[in-house]
Design a protein around this motif. Sequence first.
Motif, PDB file in Angstrom:
ATOM      1  N   ILE A  13       0.815  -1.210   0.000  1.00  9.27           N
ATOM      2  CA  ILE A  13       0.000   0.000   0.000  1.00  9.27           C
ATOM      3  C   ILE A  13       0.850   1.263   0.000  1.00  9.27           C
ATOM      4  CG2 ILE A  13      -0.266   0.404   2.487  1.00  9.27           C
ATOM      5  CD1 ILE A  13      -3.174   0.296  -0.015  1.00  9.27           C
ATOM      6  N   LEU A  14       2.111   1.134   0.414  1.00  6.17           N
ATOM      7  CA  LEU A  14       2.991   2.297   0.453  1.00  6.17           C
ATOM      8  C   LEU A  14       3.304   2.829  -0.933  1.00  6.17           C
ATOM      9  CD1 LEU A  14       5.446   1.197   3.301  1.00  6.17           C
ATOM     10  CD2 LEU A  14       3.554   2.825   3.432  1.00  6.17           C
ATOM     11  N   ASP A  15       3.022   2.040  -1.969  1.00  3.17           N
ATOM     12  CA  ASP A  15       3.181   2.526  -3.349  1.00  3.17           C
ATOM     13  C   ASP A  15       2.345   3.773  -3.614  1.00  3.17           C
ATOM     14  OD1 ASP A  15       4.870   0.469  -3.930  1.00  3.17           O
ATOM     15  OD2 ASP A  15       3.509  -0.603  -5.264  1.00  3.17           O
ATOM     16  N   LEU A  16       1.278   3.958  -2.848  1.00  7.60           N
ATOM     17  CA  LEU A  16       0.380   5.087  -3.086  1.00  7.60           C
ATOM     18  C   LEU A  16       0.954   6.414  -2.605  1.00  7.60           C
ATOM     19  CD1 LEU A  16      -3.107   3.616  -2.049  1.00  7.60           C
ATOM     20  CD2 LEU A  16      -2.173   3.881  -4.352  1.00  7.60           C
ATOM     21  N   PHE A  17       2.031   6.367  -1.812  1.00 16.61           N
ATOM     22  CA  PHE A  17       2.487   7.576  -1.144  1.00 16.61           C
ATOM     23  C   PHE A  17       3.931   7.920  -1.493  1.00 16.61           C
ATOM     24  CE2 PHE A  17      -0.658   5.370   1.461  1.00 16.61           C
ATOM     25  CZ  PHE A  17      -1.669   6.325   1.469  1.00 16.61           C
ATOM     26  N   ASP A  18       4.177   9.212  -1.646  1.00 17.06           N
ATOM     27  CA  ASP A  18       5.508   9.704  -1.953  1.00 17.06           C
ATOM     28  C   ASP A  18       6.495   9.306  -0.858  1.00 17.06           C
ATOM     29  OD1 ASP A  18       7.715  11.913  -1.911  1.00 17.06           O
ATOM     30  OD2 ASP A  18       6.741  12.140  -3.862  1.00 17.06           O
ATOM     31  N   ARG A  19       7.716   9.009  -1.252  1.00 17.07           N
ATOM     32  CA  ARG A  19       8.706   8.589  -0.266  1.00 17.07           C
ATOM     33  C   ARG A  19       9.117   9.719   0.669  1.00 17.07           C
ATOM     34  NH1 ARG A  19      12.696   3.934  -2.713  1.00 17.07           N
ATOM     35  NH2 ARG A  19      11.042   2.635  -3.599  1.00 17.07           N
ATOM     36  N   ASP A  20       8.807  10.943   0.318  1.00 17.86           N
ATOM     37  CA  ASP A  20       9.111  12.062   1.204  1.00 17.86           C
ATOM     38  C   ASP A  20       8.062  12.220   2.304  1.00 17.86           C
ATOM     39  OD1 ASP A  20      11.439  12.743  -0.085  1.00 17.86           O
ATOM     40  OD2 ASP A  20      10.474  14.165  -1.443  1.00 17.86           O
ATOM     41  N   SER A  21       6.975  11.469   2.218  1.00 16.00           N
ATOM     42  CA  SER A  21       5.959  11.529   3.267  1.00 16.00           C
ATOM     43  C   SER A  21       6.479  10.815   4.512  1.00 16.00           C
ATOM     44  CB  SER A  21       4.651  10.885   2.793  1.00 16.00           C
ATOM     45  OG  SER A  21       4.873   9.556   2.370  1.00 16.00           O
ATOM     46  N   ALA A  22       6.138  11.338   5.677  1.00 14.88           N
ATOM     47  CA  ALA A  22       6.586  10.748   6.937  1.00 14.88           C
ATOM     48  C   ALA A  22       5.506   9.831   7.499  1.00 14.88           C
ATOM     49  CB  ALA A  22       6.905  11.851   7.951  1.00 14.88           C
ATOM     50  N   ALA A  23       5.937   8.737   8.109  1.00  9.90           N
ATOM     51  CA  ALA A  23       5.010   7.752   8.674  1.00  9.90           C
ATOM     52  C   ALA A  23       5.083   7.760  10.187  1.00  9.90           C
ATOM     53  CB  ALA A  23       5.336   6.358   8.146  1.00  9.90           C
ATOM     54  N   LEU A  24       3.937   7.905  10.841  1.00  9.54           N
ATOM     55  CA  LEU A  24       3.863   7.848  12.300  1.00  9.54           C
ATOM     56  C   LEU A  24       3.496   6.432  12.729  1.00  9.54           C
ATOM     57  CD1 LEU A  24       2.419  10.338  14.825  1.00  9.54           C
ATOM     58  CD2 LEU A  24       1.552   7.988  14.846  1.00  9.54           C
ATOM     59  N   VAL A  25       4.294   5.882  13.616  1.00 10.40           N
ATOM     60  CA  VAL A  25       4.060   4.535  14.129  1.00 10.40           C
ATOM     61  C   VAL A  25       3.893   4.615  15.638  1.00 10.40           C
ATOM     62  CG1 VAL A  25       5.014   2.219  14.397  1.00 10.40           C
ATOM     63  CG2 VAL A  25       5.378   3.476  12.259  1.00 10.40           C
ATOM     64  N   ILE A  26       2.751   4.136  16.127  1.00 10.64           N
ATOM     65  CA  ILE A  26       2.510   4.068  17.570  1.00 10.64           C
ATOM     66  C   ILE A  26       3.236   2.839  18.102  1.00 10.64           C
ATOM     67  CG2 ILE A  26       0.770   3.780  19.367  1.00 10.64           C
ATOM     68  CD1 ILE A  26      -1.248   5.109  17.475  1.00 10.64           C
ATOM     69  N   GLU A  27       4.156   3.051  19.004  1.00  6.16           N
ATOM     70  CA  GLU A  27       4.910   1.926  19.550  1.00  6.16           C
ATOM     71  C   GLU A  27       4.462   1.610  20.970  1.00  6.16           C
ATOM     72  OE1 GLU A  27       9.111   2.539  19.095  1.00  6.16           O
ATOM     73  OE2 GLU A  27       9.001   2.116  16.943  1.00  6.16           O
ATOM     74  N   PRO A  28       4.496   0.307  21.353  1.00  4.80           N
ATOM     75  CA  PRO A  28       4.994  -0.845  20.620  1.00  4.80           C
ATOM     76  C   PRO A  28       4.176  -1.110  19.347  1.00  4.80           C
ATOM     77  CG  PRO A  28       4.647  -1.381  22.945  1.00  4.80           C
ATOM     78  CD  PRO A  28       3.983  -0.086  22.694  1.00  4.80           C
ATOM     79  N   ALA A  29       4.846  -1.648  18.314  1.00  2.64           N
ATOM     80  CA  ALA A  29       4.183  -1.826  17.025  1.00  2.64           C
ATOM     81  C   ALA A  29       4.643  -3.105  16.343  1.00  2.64           C
ATOM     82  CB  ALA A  29       4.472  -0.636  16.122  1.00  2.64           C
ATOM     83  N   TYR A  30       3.764  -3.626  15.511  1.00  3.93           N
ATOM     84  CA  TYR A  30       4.111  -4.727  14.612  1.00  3.93           C
ATOM     85  C   TYR A  30       5.351  -4.302  13.816  1.00  3.93           C
ATOM     86  CZ  TYR A  30       3.246  -8.115  10.779  1.00  3.93           C
ATOM     87  OH  TYR A  30       3.346  -9.113   9.856  1.00  3.93           O
ATOM     88  N   PRO A  31       6.454  -5.068  13.861  1.00  2.41           N
ATOM     89  CA  PRO A  31       7.722  -4.612  13.282  1.00  2.41           C
ATOM     90  C   PRO A  31       7.658  -4.260  11.799  1.00  2.41           C
ATOM     91  CG  PRO A  31       8.077  -6.534  14.673  1.00  2.41           C
ATOM     92  CD  PRO A  31       6.593  -6.374  14.549  1.00  2.41           C
ATOM     93  N   ALA A  32       6.752  -4.878  11.056  1.00  2.00           N
ATOM     94  CA  ALA A  32       6.699  -4.633   9.607  1.00  2.00           C
ATOM     95  C   ALA A  32       6.316  -3.193   9.283  1.00  2.00           C
ATOM     96  CB  ALA A  32       5.721  -5.590   8.946  1.00  2.00           C
ATOM     97  N   TYR A  33       5.563  -2.512  10.167  1.00  2.00           N
ATOM     98  CA  TYR A  33       5.236  -1.108   9.916  1.00  2.00           C
ATOM     99  C   TYR A  33       6.517  -0.301   9.748  1.00  2.00           C
ATOM    100  CZ  TYR A  33       0.674  -2.246  12.114  1.00  2.00           C
ATOM    101  OH  TYR A  33      -0.537  -2.801  12.452  1.00  2.00           O
ATOM    102  N   VAL A  34       7.434  -0.500  10.679  1.00  2.00           N
ATOM    103  CA  VAL A  34       8.692   0.243  10.655  1.00  2.00           C
ATOM    104  C   VAL A  34       9.573  -0.237   9.500  1.00  2.00           C
ATOM    105  CG1 VAL A  34      10.823   0.710  11.925  1.00  2.00           C
ATOM    106  CG2 VAL A  34       8.620   0.741  13.117  1.00  2.00           C
ATOM    107  N   ASP A  35       9.743  -1.544   9.389  1.00  2.00           N
ATOM    108  CA  ASP A  35      10.689  -2.074   8.407  1.00  2.00           C
ATOM    109  C   ASP A  35      10.301  -1.727   6.979  1.00  2.00           C
ATOM    110  OD1 ASP A  35      12.098  -3.088  10.506  1.00  2.00           O
ATOM    111  OD2 ASP A  35      11.604  -5.191  10.151  1.00  2.00           O
TER     112      ASP A  35
END
Length: 395
Positions: free
Chosen positions: A114-136
């Motif tokens: 799904i990340l294909d939909l978004f520019d790589r310059d966009s920042a991603a917020l991850v609520i931690e603790p988190a499923y590791p794949a979100y970050v990776d």
Amino acid sequence: MIIPNMHYADLKESYLFYNIAQKTKAYVEAHPGTHLYRMGIGDVSLPLCDAVIQALHEAVEDQAEKERFHGYMPETGAPFLREAIAGYYGERGVSLSPDEVFVSSGASDELGDILDLFDRDSAALVIEPAYPAYVDANVMAGRKIVHLASGEENGFLPAPDDRLEADLLYICSPNNPTGAVFRREQLQAWVDYANKTGAVILFDAAYEAFIEEEGLPHSIFELEGAETCAIEICSLSKTAGFTGTRLGYTVIPKALVRGGMNLNEMWVRNRTTKTNGVSYIIQKGGAAVFTPEGQKQIHANIQVYKKNAACLMETLDALGIWYCGGKNAPYIWMKCPDGMTSWEFFDYLLHEIQVVGTPGEGFGACGEGYFRFSTFGSVEDTKEAARRLAKLLKK
């Protein structure tokens, strides 16, 4: 010269569950014949329900007859399955058209794609603790990651923070790893925040079927305004035992527009370019999940896992150990006793009582000092693991 994606060098040295597998492998090799009580990885232990098995058999027979044979399926999903999923949402008061539903090979695949939909310059917020794949997945893409810590003080369910700037907001409810579930007003705050800032919520609803409390939202689209700020990614892995069969679905409303681009239309273009769809046989099995009989049968299986959770919760209650999750989720998130680190506690349980769980540190820095149990094991193993846990920690 071939230039690799250098962002892979920014990943942690090894994946959480790989580390667990290596430690357990070494223990078994050193102690041959030992039975391990595995409550680490969230893999199911019950087979597919009868309604699904019957549908899979019928689909195989279809493929043996020229008149009923199916080749390539629509890349976005078979109409019969998209309609069934839209109907499932309708039963909860969420109005979707079938072409807002996209069939996938599973939530894990979709969370990365799904990340294909978004520019790589966009920042991603991850609520931690988190499923590791979100970050990776975002590290691999070279995307900036904003970490929002949570803890006991907010029940691992933080509110939006106006000081943090992000374009993508990862929310998982019921949460993996903590098992915590956002209440309606808490989730509404995130929807309002996303609409105010122009961010897009990536809502992971893989465990929605485990919610049993009235009033807790199963879907982000139960909240006002979510159709203009959210994408929901779902799975049949834990809901219906499809971990080895691989099937999920993603909901992208037609009202979701950013930068003059319609994300529903973009995803149609993406899927028709990058996939050949999910097999007919698997989709027929998936459609059976959404029949009345299928729903009855999968919830009977879920109740088995719920009883496992209740068994573990009763043990932790008796020990006076803090935890969350369990009631509305297949995970229990406990505080490690005596100030142990999460990996110290992992080794302690493995070597003393042969119980395998998941160290909280693997889900982010603020998971240190906590430990996750999965309740997907057999009833017998869960009861024995709980008995051993109680005996060990009473010391």
